[in-house]
Design a protein around this motif. Structure first.
Motif, short mmCIF file in Angstrom:
data_model
loop_
_atom_site.label_atom_id
_atom_site.label_comp_id
_atom_site.label_asym_id
_atom_site.label_seq_id
_atom_site.Cartn_x
_atom_site.Cartn_y
_atom_site.Cartn_z
N THR A 56 28.48 20.20 -29.68
CA THR A 56 27.84 21.00 -28.64
C THR A 56 26.43 21.38 -29.06
O THR A 56 26.21 21.82 -30.19
CB THR A 56 28.66 22.27 -28.35
N HIS A 57 25.48 21.21 -28.14
CA HIS A 57 24.08 21.52 -28.41
C HIS A 57 23.65 22.70 -27.55
O HIS A 57 23.92 22.74 -26.35
CB HIS A 57 23.21 20.29 -28.10
N ASP A 58 22.99 23.67 -28.17
CA ASP A 58 22.55 24.87 -27.47
C ASP A 58 21.54 24.53 -26.38
O ASP A 58 20.81 23.52 -26.46
CB ASP A 58 21.92 25.86 -28.45
N ALA A 59 21.48 25.39 -25.37
CA ALA A 59 20.48 25.25 -24.32
C ALA A 59 19.09 25.45 -24.90
O ALA A 59 18.92 26.10 -25.94
CB ALA A 59 20.75 26.25 -23.21
N ALA A 60 18.08 24.90 -24.23
CA ALA A 60 16.70 25.05 -24.67
C ALA A 60 15.79 25.17 -23.46
O ALA A 60 16.01 24.51 -22.44
CB ALA A 60 16.28 23.86 -25.53
N SER A 61 14.77 26.01 -23.56
CA SER A 61 13.85 26.24 -22.44
C SER A 61 12.48 25.62 -22.73
O SER A 61 12.02 25.62 -23.88
CB SER A 61 13.67 27.74 -22.18
N GLY A 62 11.85 25.10 -21.68
CA GLY A 62 10.50 24.58 -21.79
C GLY A 62 10.36 23.36 -22.68
O GLY A 62 9.34 23.19 -23.36
N VAL A 63 11.38 22.49 -22.66
CA VAL A 63 11.31 21.27 -23.48
C VAL A 63 11.08 20.07 -22.58
O VAL A 63 11.31 20.11 -21.37
CB VAL A 63 12.61 21.08 -24.29
N MET A 64 10.61 18.97 -23.17
CA MET A 64 10.40 17.76 -22.39
C MET A 64 11.72 17.16 -21.95
O MET A 64 12.73 17.25 -22.65
CB MET A 64 9.60 16.74 -23.21
N PHE A 65 11.69 16.52 -20.79
CA PHE A 65 12.91 15.95 -20.23
C PHE A 65 13.58 14.99 -21.19
O PHE A 65 14.80 15.00 -21.36
CB PHE A 65 12.60 15.25 -18.90
N ASN A 66 12.81 14.10 -21.83
CA ASN A 66 13.45 13.08 -22.65
C ASN A 66 13.99 13.65 -23.97
O ASN A 66 14.65 12.93 -24.73
CB ASN A 66 12.51 11.89 -22.91
N GLU A 67 13.76 14.94 -24.22
CA GLU A 67 14.35 15.58 -25.39
C GLU A 67 15.87 15.67 -25.25
O GLU A 67 16.60 15.74 -26.24
CB GLU A 67 13.73 16.96 -25.59
N ALA A 68 16.36 15.65 -24.00
CA ALA A 68 17.82 15.71 -23.79
C ALA A 68 18.51 14.51 -24.42
O ALA A 68 19.57 14.64 -25.04
CB ALA A 68 18.13 15.77 -22.29
N TYR A 69 17.89 13.34 -24.30
CA TYR A 69 18.50 12.13 -24.86
C TYR A 69 18.44 12.15 -26.39
O TYR A 69 19.42 11.80 -27.06
CB TYR A 69 17.79 10.89 -24.31
N SER A 70 17.30 12.52 -26.94
CA SER A 70 17.19 12.55 -28.40
C SER A 70 18.09 13.61 -29.01
O SER A 70 18.50 13.49 -30.16
CB SER A 70 15.73 12.78 -28.82
N THR A 71 18.45 14.64 -28.24
CA THR A 71 19.34 15.69 -28.73
C THR A 71 20.80 15.29 -28.65
O THR A 71 21.55 15.41 -29.62
CB THR A 71 19.13 16.99 -27.94
N GLY A 72 21.23 14.82 -27.50
CA GLY A 72 22.66 14.57 -27.30
C GLY A 72 23.00 13.29 -26.60
O GLY A 72 24.11 13.15 -26.06
N GLY A 73 22.06 12.33 -26.56
CA GLY A 73 22.36 11.02 -26.00
C GLY A 73 22.68 11.03 -24.52
O GLY A 73 22.21 11.88 -23.75
N ALA A 74 23.52 10.08 -24.13
CA ALA A 74 23.83 9.86 -22.72
C ALA A 74 24.42 11.09 -22.06
O ALA A 74 24.03 11.47 -20.95
CB ALA A 74 24.77 8.67 -22.58
N ALA A 75 25.39 11.72 -22.70
CA ALA A 75 26.09 12.84 -22.08
C ALA A 75 25.14 14.00 -21.79
O ALA A 75 25.19 14.60 -20.71
CB ALA A 75 27.24 13.31 -22.97
N CYS A 76 24.28 14.34 -22.75
CA CYS A 76 23.35 15.45 -22.53
C CYS A 76 22.29 15.11 -21.50
O CYS A 76 21.80 15.99 -20.77
CB CYS A 76 22.70 15.87 -23.85
#
Length: 379
Positions: free
Chosen positions: A156-176
């Motif tokens: 599980t990855h914590d929520a984050a504010s004001g980050v770039m959209f593609n940071e979701a993939y680098s953080t948690g891959g496809a699911a995130c």
């Protein structure tokens, strides 16, 4: 693909095929050929949505099936998701992944530390009847609030504010990434499809290149692209350079690159239409082999048969019936290299797709564009 067929060991078109070949003529041959050639979905890129021909049974089926990689998005995300709308439409999240490890390292551009980003992201909405589609590009530089998410490994990855959209993939891959898109849009993603840089390049080469026309010179040392104004048939390396370039056209932003990607996708869809008339089983096999190695899908379409059935439902969509837009954004006043969502206009897009309606022109009027529209067209 027929329910019953005689296995043909080996690769179609090569020596070793022992099963009898059917030699029908005229109209019957065309019908039988259509039944035997399942369509496989690969990428719309940075890729994008591309339908290819596949073939065969027995060894061929297992070979192609073993090429496929899939992720169980449904298990990772659980039940806390938008409700699936049962109106005959489908939403497909398509990613071009920027994994800088293995064979992707030599393609250059960006880091080579083995990290991964979603270099390109598009929501493909297939309307009821599967004759038309709207494609909404998601700028990777968009500043968003990423929700808490659990990846396919159960982390599980914590929520984050004001980050770039593609940071979701680098953080948690496809699911995130799916979780983030569903949080932004309120739309349920029915399927997930991802293609990487190396696979994209090989795929274009297997297709024999993609014809385009440029209305002005495009030169970008970062993406290794140098095209004079005029007609071109892009090979894999050139195509990859085109969908990644940002400094050689428009205002030099990610939005300009998206406009090039959208134009290239239409050219690619046009080129794929020619596959249906190919007569070589070996050529069809090579295309299917490259395509299935290049993609990662959600587990619901993670087999050759499921993927073929899914792709067969998309084959009626031509480039002229694809409406391509960019998620409504404006440049961030605090950072010209980032964009922010125009929430009111974006809501017009998401509401239209949720209700299976065309995206209104007012949704994108007055939003940031990138100033690269018309630089590339399909030949």
């Amino acid at each position: 693909m027929p329910a019953e067929s005689t296995p043909e060991p080996g690769i179609p078109g090569e020596s070793g095929t022992s099963a009898p070949r059917r030699r029908a003529k005229g109209r019957r041959r065309k019908t039988r050929s259509t039944r035997r050639k399942a369509l496989l979905i690969t990428a719309w890129t940075a890729a994008g949505i591309v339908v290819l021909g596949g073939t065969g049974a027995g060894y061929v089926y297992f070979k192609l099936n073993n090429n496929l990689k899939s992720v169980d998005i449904n298990q990772a995300l659980g039940t806390d998701r938008p409700t699936k709308v049962d109106n005959g439409s489908e939403n497909i999240l398509v990613l071009g992944s920027d994994t800088r490890s293995g064979s992707n390292k030599k393609l250059g551009g960006g880091t080579d530390d083995g990290s991964a980003r979603s270099d390109t992201a598009m929501i493909v909405h297939v309307y009821k009847g599967h004759k038309k589609a709207s494609v909404v590009s998601m700028p990777r530089d968009t500043l968003i609030d990423r929700p808490e998410c659990t990846d396919t490994k159960g982390v599980t990855h914590d929520a984050a504010s004001g980050v770039m959209f593609n940071e979701a993939y680098s953080t948690g891959g496809a699911a995130c990434t799916v979780k983030t898109v569903e949080s932004l849009t309120g739309l349920r993603m029915d399927h997930y499809l991802e293609v990487d840089f190396a696979g994209f390049e090989k795929l274009i080469n297997e297709l024999g290149g993609v014809p385009i026309t440029t209305t002005k010179d495009i030169k970008d040392a970062d993406s290794h692209l140098n095209l004079k104004a005029g007609s071109h048939t892009l090979n894999g390396q050139q195509a990859l350079g085109l969908v990644r370039t940002r400094h050689g056209v428009g205002d030099g932003s990610d939005l300009g690159r998206i406009q090039l990607q959208q134009a290239f996708i239409k050219a690619l869809v046009n080129q794929v239409k020619h596959i249906g008339v190919l007569s070589s089983p070996k050529k069809l096999y090579d295309l299917a082999n490259t395509a299935t190695k290049a993609v990662t899908t959600d587990s619901d379409i993670g087999s050759v048969t499921d993927l073929a059935s899914f792709a067969n439902g998309l084959k009626g969509i031509s480039s002229s019936n694809m409406n391509m837009v960019t998620m409504p954004v404006q440049y961030d006043p605090a950072n010209a290299n980032r964009v922010i969502v125009e929430k009111a206009k974006a809501r017009l897009v998401w509401d239209a797709l949720k209700n299976d309606r065309p995206i209104p022109a007012s949704a994108t009027k007055g939003t940031a564009t990138g100033d690269a529209k018309g630089v590339v067209t399909a030949s």
